[in-house]
Design a protein around this motif. Structure first.
Motif, PDB file in Angstrom:
ATOM      1  N   VAL A 197       0.841  -1.191   0.000  1.00 31.26           N
ATOM      2  CA  VAL A 197       0.000   0.000   0.000  1.00 31.26           C
ATOM      3  C   VAL A 197       0.881   1.248   0.000  1.00 31.26           C
ATOM      4  O   VAL A 197       1.886   1.315   0.728  1.00 31.26           O
ATOM      5  CB  VAL A 197      -0.921   0.019   1.240  1.00 31.26           C
ATOM      6  N   VAL A 198       0.484   2.242  -0.803  1.00 27.57           N
ATOM      7  CA  VAL A 198       1.110   3.558  -0.787  1.00 27.57           C
ATOM      8  C   VAL A 198       0.099   4.521  -0.172  1.00 27.57           C
ATOM      9  O   VAL A 198      -0.958   4.779  -0.759  1.00 27.57           O
ATOM     10  CB  VAL A 198       1.511   4.029  -2.195  1.00 27.57           C
ATOM     11  N   LEU A 199       0.399   5.027   1.009  1.00 28.58           N
ATOM     12  CA  LEU A 199      -0.507   5.947   1.687  1.00 28.58           C
ATOM     13  C   LEU A 199      -0.434   7.324   1.058  1.00 28.58           C
ATOM     14  O   LEU A 199       0.592   7.746   0.539  1.00 28.58           O
ATOM     15  CB  LEU A 199      -0.157   6.031   3.167  1.00 28.58           C
ATOM     16  N   ASP A 200      -1.554   8.048   1.167  1.00 27.95           N
ATOM     17  CA  ASP A 200      -1.652   9.378   0.564  1.00 27.95           C
ATOM     18  C   ASP A 200      -1.492  10.460   1.635  1.00 27.95           C
ATOM     19  O   ASP A 200      -0.564  10.400   2.428  1.00 27.95           O
ATOM     20  CB  ASP A 200      -2.976   9.483  -0.196  1.00 27.95           C
ATOM     21  N   GLY A 201      -2.406  11.408   1.677  1.00 27.69           N
ATOM     22  CA  GLY A 201      -2.243  12.583   2.514  1.00 27.69           C
ATOM     23  C   GLY A 201      -2.801  12.467   3.917  1.00 27.69           C
ATOM     24  O   GLY A 201      -2.900  11.379   4.493  1.00 27.69           O
ATOM     25  N   PHE A 202      -3.205  13.608   4.471  1.00 26.10           N
ATOM     26  CA  PHE A 202      -3.584  13.714   5.877  1.00 26.10           C
ATOM     27  C   PHE A 202      -4.744  12.792   6.227  1.00 26.10           C
ATOM     28  O   PHE A 202      -4.701  12.059   7.222  1.00 26.10           O
ATOM     29  CB  PHE A 202      -3.943  15.169   6.179  1.00 26.10           C
ATOM     30  N   ILE A 203      -5.794  12.808   5.402  1.00 25.19           N
ATOM     31  CA  ILE A 203      -6.977  12.019   5.731  1.00 25.19           C
ATOM     32  C   ILE A 203      -6.673  10.535   5.662  1.00 25.19           C
ATOM     33  O   ILE A 203      -7.051   9.754   6.540  1.00 25.19           O
ATOM     34  CB  ILE A 203      -8.160  12.395   4.828  1.00 25.19           C
ATOM     35  N   CYS A 204      -5.974  10.125   4.607  1.00 25.97           N
ATOM     36  CA  CYS A 204      -5.597   8.716   4.457  1.00 25.97           C
ATOM     37  C   CYS A 204      -4.736   8.256   5.632  1.00 25.97           C
ATOM     38  O   CYS A 204      -4.960   7.184   6.206  1.00 25.97           O
ATOM     39  CB  CYS A 204      -4.854   8.528   3.137  1.00 25.97           C
ATOM     40  N   CYS A 205      -3.770   9.072   6.008  1.00 27.81           N
ATOM     41  CA  CYS A 205      -2.870   8.692   7.103  1.00 27.81           C
ATOM     42  C   CYS A 205      -3.589   8.682   8.449  1.00 27.81           C
ATOM     43  O   CYS A 205      -3.267   7.870   9.324  1.00 27.81           O
ATOM     44  CB  CYS A 205      -1.658   9.617   7.146  1.00 27.81           C
ATOM     45  N   ALA A 206      -4.569   9.569   8.641  1.00 29.03           N
ATOM     46  CA  ALA A 206      -5.336   9.552   9.889  1.00 29.03           C
ATOM     47  C   ALA A 206      -6.142   8.263  10.005  1.00 29.03           C
ATOM     48  O   ALA A 206      -6.238   7.664  11.089  1.00 29.03           O
ATOM     49  CB  ALA A 206      -6.257  10.767   9.948  1.00 29.03           C
ATOM     50  N   ALA A 207      -6.724   7.820   8.893  1.00 30.46           N
ATOM     51  CA  ALA A 207      -7.449   6.553   8.901  1.00 30.46           C
ATOM     52  C   ALA A 207      -6.497   5.399   9.212  1.00 30.46           C
ATOM     53  O   ALA A 207      -6.810   4.512  10.019  1.00 30.46           O
ATOM     54  CB  ALA A 207      -8.139   6.337   7.556  1.00 30.46           C
ATOM     55  N   ALA A 208      -5.335   5.408   8.561  1.00 29.58           N
ATOM     56  CA  ALA A 208      -4.353   4.348   8.790  1.00 29.58           C
ATOM     57  C   ALA A 208      -3.818   4.382  10.215  1.00 29.58           C
ATOM     58  O   ALA A 208      -3.525   3.331  10.803  1.00 29.58           O
ATOM     59  CB  ALA A 208      -3.209   4.485   7.792  1.00 29.58           C
ATOM     60  N   ALA A 209      -3.680   5.566  10.785  1.00 30.28           N
ATOM     61  CA  ALA A 209      -3.157   5.692  12.150  1.00 30.28           C
ATOM     62  C   ALA A 209      -4.055   4.981  13.154  1.00 30.28           C
ATOM     63  O   ALA A 209      -3.574   4.473  14.177  1.00 30.28           O
ATOM     64  CB  ALA A 209      -3.008   7.161  12.521  1.00 30.28           C
ATOM     65  N   CYS A 210      -5.349   4.927  12.884  1.00 29.55           N
ATOM     66  CA  CYS A 210      -6.261   4.207  13.788  1.00 29.55           C
ATOM     67  C   CYS A 210      -5.938   2.719  13.812  1.00 29.55           C
ATOM     68  O   CYS A 210      -6.087   2.063  14.843  1.00 29.55           O
ATOM     69  CB  CYS A 210      -7.707   4.429  13.353  1.00 29.55           C
ATOM     70  N   LEU A 211      -5.500   2.183  12.680  1.00 25.81           N
ATOM     71  CA  LEU A 211      -5.097   0.775  12.633  1.00 25.81           C
ATOM     72  C   LEU A 211      -3.804   0.554  13.408  1.00 25.81           C
ATOM     73  O   LEU A 211      -3.685  -0.385  14.190  1.00 25.81           O
ATOM     74  CB  LEU A 211      -4.915   0.330  11.185  1.00 25.81           C
ATOM     75  N   LYS A 212      -2.841   1.434  13.191  1.00 31.06           N
ATOM     76  CA  LYS A 212      -1.531   1.287  13.835  1.00 31.06           C
ATOM     77  C   LYS A 212      -1.639   1.453  15.347  1.00 31.06           C
ATOM     78  O   LYS A 212      -0.918   0.783  16.109  1.00 31.06           O
ATOM     79  CB  LYS A 212      -0.536   2.296  13.263  1.00 31.06           C
ATOM     80  N   ALA A 213      -2.526   2.327  15.799  1.00 34.32           N
ATOM     81  CA  ALA A 213      -2.692   2.520  17.237  1.00 34.32           C
ATOM     82  C   ALA A 213      -3.236   1.262  17.902  1.00 34.32           C
ATOM     83  O   ALA A 213      -2.963   1.004  19.077  1.00 34.32           O
ATOM     84  CB  ALA A 213      -3.622   3.702  17.503  1.00 34.32           C
ATOM     85  N   PHE A 214      -3.992   0.454  17.165  1.00 35.15           N
ATOM     86  CA  PHE A 214      -4.507  -0.800  17.715  1.00 35.15           C
ATOM     87  C   PHE A 214      -3.504  -1.931  17.556  1.00 35.15           C
ATOM     88  O   PHE A 214      -3.316  -2.735  18.477  1.00 35.15           O
ATOM     89  CB  PHE A 214      -5.828  -1.177  17.031  1.00 35.15           C
ATOM     90  N   ALA A 215      -2.870  -2.030  16.379  1.00 37.05           N
ATOM     91  CA  ALA A 215      -1.896  -3.092  16.087  1.00 37.05           C
ATOM     92  C   ALA A 215      -0.636  -2.435  15.545  1.00 37.05           C
ATOM     93  O   ALA A 215      -0.632  -1.946  14.411  1.00 37.05           O
ATOM     94  CB  ALA A 215      -2.467  -4.083  15.070  1.00 37.05           C
ATOM     95  N   PRO A 216       0.439  -2.360  16.326  1.00 28.63           N
ATOM     96  CA  PRO A 216       1.633  -1.612  15.925  1.00 28.63           C
ATOM     97  C   PRO A 216       2.226  -2.017  14.578  1.00 28.63           C
ATOM     98  O   PRO A 216       2.887  -1.211  13.924  1.00 28.63           O
ATOM     99  CB  PRO A 216       2.615  -1.878  17.069  1.00 28.63           C
ATOM    100  N   ASP A 217       1.989  -3.267  14.132  1.00 25.98           N
ATOM    101  CA  ASP A 217       2.547  -3.719  12.857  1.00 25.98           C
ATOM    102  C   ASP A 217       1.567  -3.571  11.697  1.00 25.98           C
ATOM    103  O   ASP A 217       1.843  -4.031  10.585  1.00 25.98           O
ATOM    104  CB  ASP A 217       2.988  -5.178  12.954  1.00 25.98           C
ATOM    105  N   ALA A 218       0.429  -2.920  11.917  1.00 27.09           N
ATOM    106  CA  ALA A 218      -0.640  -2.900  10.917  1.00 27.09           C
ATOM    107  C   ALA A 218      -0.260  -2.178   9.635  1.00 27.09           C
ATOM    108  O   ALA A 218      -0.860  -2.419   8.582  1.00 27.09           O
ATOM    109  CB  ALA A 218      -1.899  -2.260  11.508  1.00 27.09           C
ATOM    110  N   LEU A 219       0.735  -1.296   9.694  1.00 27.51           N
ATOM    111  CA  LEU A 219       1.123  -0.533   8.509  1.00 27.51           C
ATOM    112  C   LEU A 219       2.490  -0.947   7.969  1.00 27.51           C
ATOM    113  O   LEU A 219       3.090  -0.227   7.172  1.00 27.51           O
ATOM    114  CB  LEU A 219       1.121   0.968   8.823  1.00 27.51           C
ATOM    115  N   ASP A 220       2.982  -2.108   8.361  1.00 27.80           N
ATOM    116  CA  ASP A 220       4.298  -2.545   7.884  1.00 27.80           C
ATOM    117  C   ASP A 220       4.316  -2.757   6.381  1.00 27.80           C
ATOM    118  O   ASP A 220       5.383  -2.702   5.760  1.00 27.80           O
ATOM    119  CB  ASP A 220       4.715  -3.838   8.591  1.00 27.80           C
TER     120      ASP A 220
END
Length: 369
Positions: free
Chosen positions: A279-302
């Motif tokens: 996955v290639v993440l985009d801007g602020f909104i995309c990263c905020a959505a992804a950050a919710c995953l990482k906050a729950f599972a630290p490896d979610a954005l590997d």
């Protein structure tokens, strides 16, 4: 269920520049069952697959044999290793990248937090359909397929500074809009969004996840300033104060402070992980959505890289918290998967260099002494 239509688009005038949204053979599709609850999502995030060690080992073995000094291609070498590991194959490829833009409407838009009215979301979806938006041109230029999913645009989320933006059924339905996307044959995914007032949601989520004052996370977005910016900051602060203490975890924060397109992007990120699609993440909104995953599972954005960092101050602060280094810096602040799509040719270059370069032995070039 969400009455969303996935719309394949071509260039303006129907010019066949890029084939958008290829139809997959259902018998060959990687299928996942829709989730029914946030607990289902939590279970998926606790059992995410890792990278393919065999593919990574093949990259590590080949890279030193190529006709160049060690590490002379810098991040391109790192990207080839990352792509192979998450695609689960060697060599990695970048022939069929896809951008997927999810569109949603926000109830908080009625409070004057954006420079544009809520109806622009619907109008921009039509612009995507007609091939007239920036993302259409960037997809053509970068050789990226484009898919757009509007999600219940006639039914905005509730204003999150007064109530939870979505109930659990609503957020799961939106999450499934991305989670159930067929990804067979896709080399990488670039999630994007369209939704008037969604930088307000992104700012609120970032503040709730990482703390700090609302002013740190709340920027101009579509161009608000003065009283409108003050209103936006106040709405963000009120929303976080209302929900941060009541939310059970970061996924519940996404329900309370997010939007349908944010939930759908998060769903697509998880779907890509399960389907072995980087996955290639985009801007602020995309990263905020992804950050919710990482906050729950630290490896979610590997399995993710960051396409770009925008000029939105909240995005710059969020990128620092997430620990990403962007592939490009172009002072953009558009959304629509524009920055992630623009970065795809860099991934294509990484694949081409790794697979296409001759080895020292093949080229008859003397190796190091």
């Amino acid at each position: 269920m969400w009455p969303a239509s996935r719309i394949p688009f071509q260039g303006r005038g129907g010019a066949d520049f890029v084939e958008f949204s290829q139809v997959q053979d259902p018998s060959m599709s990687h299928k996942v069952q829709p989730l029914s609850s946030l607990d289902d999502l939590r279970a998926v995030l606790r059992a995410l697959p890792g990278p393919d060690d065999t593919a990574r080992a093949a990259v590590i073995a080949r890279e030193p044999t190529l006709t160049k000094p060690p590490r002379s291609l810098g991040r391109l070498e790192d990207l080839a290793l990352w792509l192979a590991g998450w695609q689960g194959r060697h060599p990695p490829t970048m022939k069929t990248p896809r951008a997927h833009v999810f569109a949603g409407n926000h109830g908080v838009a009625l409070w004057g937090v954006s420079a544009y009215p809520p109806e622009v979301t619907v109008q921009m979806v039509k612009n995507f359909q007609n091939g007239g938006a920036a993302i259409n041109q960037l997809c053509i230029a970068s050789g990226v397929a484009l898919e757009v999913t509007p999600i219940e645009l006639e039914r905005p989320t509730r204003p999150f500074h007064q109530d939870a933006a979505m109930d659990e059924d609503e957020v799961i339905a939106a999450f499934n809009a991305g989670f159930t996307e067929p990804l067979d044959g896709v080399d990488c995914l670039c999630p994007g969004e369209m939704g008037i007032a969604n930088t307000t949601s992104a700012a609120a989520l970032s503040m709730a996840l990482y703390g700090g004052p609302a002013e740190t996370w709340t920027g101009p977005g579509t161009g608000v300033a003065g009283h409108a910016l003050d209103t936006k900051i106040r709405v963000v602060a009120e929303g976080v104060a209302l929900h941060a203490g009541a939310a059970t975890d970061s996924l519940d924060l996404l329900r309370r402070l997010g939007g349908r397109e944010l939930a759908a992007m998060a769903g697509s990120v998880v779907a890509a992980r399960l389907a072995r699609v980087p996955v290639v993440l985009d801007g602020f909104i995309c990263c905020a959505a992804a950050a919710c995953l990482k906050a729950f599972a630290p490896d979610a954005l590997d399995h993710c890289v960051l396409g770009h960092v925008s000029r939105e101050p909240g995005h710059q602060a969020l990128v620092a918290k997430l620990g990403f280094e962007p592939l490009v810096r172009m002072d953009m602040a558009l959304g629509e998967a524009s920055g992630s799509t623009l970065a795809v040719p860099i991934l294509r270059a990484a694949c081409q260099c790794h697979a296409g370069m001759a080895t020292f032995a093949e080229a008859g070039v003397t190796d190091r002494v």
